[in-house]
Scaffold this active site. Sequence first.
Site, PDB file in Angstrom:
ATOM      1  CB  CYS A  35      16.973   5.587  25.052  1.00  0.00           C
ATOM      2  SG  CYS A  35      15.607   6.085  24.007  1.00  0.00           S
ATOM      3  CB  CYS A 104      14.274  13.565  21.024  1.00  0.00           C
ATOM      4  SG  CYS A 104      15.113  12.827  22.445  1.00  0.00           S
TER       5      CYS A 104
END
Length: 147
Positions: A35, A104
């Site tokens: 990602c 995250c």
Amino acid sequence: MALYSEKVMDHFKNPRNVGKLDDADGIGEVGNARCGDIMKIYIKVENDVITDVKFNTFGCGSAIASSSMATEMIKGKPISQALELTNKAVAEALDGLPAHKLHCSVLAEEAIRSAIKDYYDKNGIEYDKAMFPDPTGEDEHAHGDDE
């Protein structure tokens, strides 16, 4: 309804503690190459307290905001408290993250743990290895094909 909270946007647009500590006592780097989110956390420790912390993050706005918030949450705290920081606490402090961006906050938690482990290793400080799981394997911050 806004996708991101005001706090996420504030920490993305005005990140705190960005940079590098050349004399860091511990450095942690984690990421997910698929990602593109990569976080590097630098800590300065005196008398078992994190006196300074900086980060460099390559990633999306949620990754930058999570790094910024996490560094704010551990600065000035004893290492023992920094080790208790969870990705859930980071996400809550940001007034939430979209479900597909929760990874995250996981990376922020892992980067801090990695920096503390590096500090322990550099200084010969014994620790419970179970406190520092290997973040390099496939785990909960893996992404689907929808991103």
